[in-house]
Design a protein around this motif. Structure first.
Motif, PDB file in Angstrom:
ATOM      1  N   PHE A 133       0.831  -1.195   0.000  1.00 44.95           N
ATOM      2  CA  PHE A 133       0.000   0.000   0.000  1.00 44.95           C
ATOM      3  C   PHE A 133       0.871   1.252   0.000  1.00 44.95           C
ATOM      4  N   GLN A 134       0.258   2.351  -0.411  1.00 43.99           N
ATOM      5  CA  GLN A 134       0.890   3.664  -0.371  1.00 43.99           C
ATOM      6  C   GLN A 134       0.542   4.318   0.951  1.00 43.99           C
ATOM      7  N   SER A 135       1.500   5.024   1.571  1.00 48.34           N
ATOM      8  CA  SER A 135       1.236   5.675   2.844  1.00 48.34           C
ATOM      9  C   SER A 135       2.102   6.921   3.000  1.00 48.34           C
ATOM     10  N   ASN A 136       1.579   7.859   3.794  1.00 50.61           N
ATOM     11  CA  ASN A 136       2.366   9.043   4.159  1.00 50.61           C
ATOM     12  C   ASN A 136       2.870   8.952   5.591  1.00 50.61           C
ATOM     13  N   ARG A 137       2.918   7.745   6.158  1.00 50.63           N
ATOM     14  CA  ARG A 137       3.399   7.569   7.530  1.00 50.63           C
ATOM     15  C   ARG A 137       4.888   7.916   7.616  1.00 50.63           C
ATOM     16  N   GLU A 147       6.973  12.430   0.855  1.00 46.75           N
ATOM     17  CA  GLU A 147       5.828  12.182   1.730  1.00 46.75           C
ATOM     18  C   GLU A 147       5.183  10.823   1.487  1.00 46.75           C
ATOM     19  N   TYR A 148       4.968  10.478   0.226  1.00 42.78           N
ATOM     20  CA  TYR A 148       4.276   9.227  -0.100  1.00 42.78           C
ATOM     21  C   TYR A 148       5.282   8.160  -0.501  1.00 42.78           C
ATOM     22  N   ASN A 149       5.173   6.988   0.147  1.00 36.56           N
ATOM     23  CA  ASN A 149       6.081   5.880  -0.108  1.00 36.56           C
ATOM     24  C   ASN A 149       5.303   4.569  -0.113  1.00 36.56           C
ATOM     25  N   LEU A 150       5.962   3.524  -0.611  1.00 44.65           N
ATOM     26  CA  LEU A 150       5.346   2.203  -0.625  1.00 44.65           C
ATOM     27  C   LEU A 150       5.733   1.427   0.622  1.00 44.65           C
ATOM     28  N   TRP A 151       4.745   0.776   1.209  1.00 39.40           N
ATOM     29  CA  TRP A 151       4.907  -0.035   2.408  1.00 39.40           C
ATOM     30  C   TRP A 151       4.270  -1.398   2.151  1.00 39.40           C
ATOM     31  N   ARG A 164       6.036  -2.288   7.032  1.00 39.31           N
ATOM     32  CA  ARG A 164       7.457  -2.116   6.731  1.00 39.31           C
ATOM     33  C   ARG A 164       7.623  -1.354   5.428  1.00 39.31           C
ATOM     34  N   SER A 165       8.564  -0.438   5.423  1.00 37.30           N
ATOM     35  CA  SER A 165       8.863   0.290   4.196  1.00 37.30           C
ATOM     36  C   SER A 165       9.461  -0.646   3.157  1.00 37.30           C
ATOM     37  N   MET A 166       9.153  -0.397   1.877  1.00 37.66           N
ATOM     38  CA  MET A 166       9.782  -1.148   0.802  1.00 37.66           C
ATOM     39  C   MET A 166      11.268  -0.841   0.700  1.00 37.66           C
ATOM     40  N   THR A 176       6.094   7.663  -4.286  1.00 35.47           N
ATOM     41  CA  THR A 176       5.787   6.375  -4.902  1.00 35.47           C
ATOM     42  C   THR A 176       4.386   5.921  -4.510  1.00 35.47           C
ATOM     43  N   GLY A 177       3.764   5.122  -5.376  1.00 34.64           N
ATOM     44  CA  GLY A 177       2.436   4.605  -5.081  1.00 34.64           C
ATOM     45  C   GLY A 177       2.001   3.605  -6.135  1.00 34.64           C
ATOM     46  N   GLY A 178       0.760   3.127  -5.981  1.00 33.74           N
ATOM     47  CA  GLY A 178       0.134   2.290  -6.993  1.00 33.74           C
ATOM     48  C   GLY A 178       0.844   0.992  -7.282  1.00 33.74           C
TER      49      GLY A 178
END
Length: 323
Positions: A133-137, A147-151, A164-166, A176-178
């Protein structure tokens, strides 16, 4: 969100998919004729759709507000989706789950790893071992300053690990997303330039337990200025995605496309999907059921109701393209 319920998570919104009389493209892996597959209880007791998209599980998955797309866990007894809601201080997106127990589907609840941040654009590994999923955590700045990364979370018994972060080289280049992933772990995803507003689709192979440097997909696939919301077939034979010619959602009509990949890794020029997808109500974020029989996607409701719902349709509609 706007008064019409437009999602504001990232510049590229969700995608559409549909039917139109046109021959030519090969049949996507897993495309079925729309017949019911197994017990209807596996799909929250819904009557399986044909070639016309219908709202999926109204009152359970689809409801007031905005829902992103749904993913069905292998075995069919868990359905995950994400929705957008306003809270004091802003907007958040939450990943929720409903489960079937003794023939009864539970009320959706936030997953243990979601509910605080903007968690959206979910995808399952075909074997159910990971959910992406994409998250701004918050993220270690050594991995990314965007701000937006894949987890992801890993399956642990009947639940999931902590998020966990990718990590690099997936995160850290830009927003990153999608995400979408093949059986062998190859990852497809979007890199988003929030300043220049361009978005492109990338691919990263999974080799010896590590993701490789991302590869920009060719112009046969990245046909728009903003390209996003990809779904890759488990065998990597085709890719469905959304492309927009310009920036934003006003006067910028996006469309869902499908491109096919041959045994040598070459992509056919992407073709627009037909009106069942690219018809009413700005659709996006397509996923497939585990058996490949049905496609799920989110779109604005075309009947005057505000917000987005999850729709589903037979995957036979993926064989119908225009243009």
């Amino acid at each position: 969100m706007t008064s019409k319920g437009t999602l504001v998570l990232m510049p590229c919104t969700l995608l559409a998919v549909a039917t139109s009389g046109c021959s030519g493209p090969p049949t996507p892996e897993g495309a079925r004729d729309g017949a019911a597959s197994g017990s209807p209880a596996l799909y929250a007791g819904q009557t399986p759709p044909g070639l016309t998209p219908v709202v999926f599980a109204p009152g359970l998955v689809s409801g007031p507000g905005n829902q992103g797309t749904a993913v069905v866990y292998p075995g069919g007894k868990e359905i995950y989706f994400w929705d957008v809601e306003r809270r004091p201080g802003g907007v958040t997106a939450t990943i929720r789950v409903t489960r079937e127990v003794d023939g009864v589907w539970s009320a959706p609840v936030p997953t243990a790893f979601s509910g605080t941040y903007m968690d959206a654009y979910i995808a399952l590994h075909p074997d159910g071992s990971r959910l992406y999923f994409q998250s701004n955590r918050p993220i270690d700045p050594r991995e990314s300053t965007f701000e937006y990364n894949l987890w992801y979370v890993e399956r642990e018994g009947d639940g999931w690990s902590e998020a966990r972060s990718m990590g690099r080289p997936i995160n850290g280049r830009n927003h990153t997303g999608g995400a979408s992933v093949t059986r062998d772990g190859t990852l497809y995803f979007t890199l988003m330039d929030l300043e220049g507003r361009a978005q492109n689709l990338y691919r990263s192979r999974y080799v010896d337990g590590r993701y490789q440097e991302p590869e920009l997909l060719p112009p046969e696939v990245n046909v728009g200025f903003q390209n996003c919301d990809s779904y890759v077939a488990p065998d990597e034979s085709y890719l469905v995605f959304t492309a927009f010619p310009g920036v934003g959602h006003e006067n910028n009509p996006g469309a869902a496309y499908i491109a096919f990949r041959d045994a040598e890794g070459r992509w056919t020029p992407a073709r627009k999907l037909g009106p069942a997808f690219n018809g009413e109500g700005q659709p996006g974020s397509l996923t497939l059921s585990p058996d490949g029989s049905y496609a799920f996607f989110a779109r604005e409701n075309p009947d005057g109701r505000s917000g987005r719902d999850v729709y589903w349709i037979s995957t036979k509609a993926l064989t119908d393209t225009v243009g």
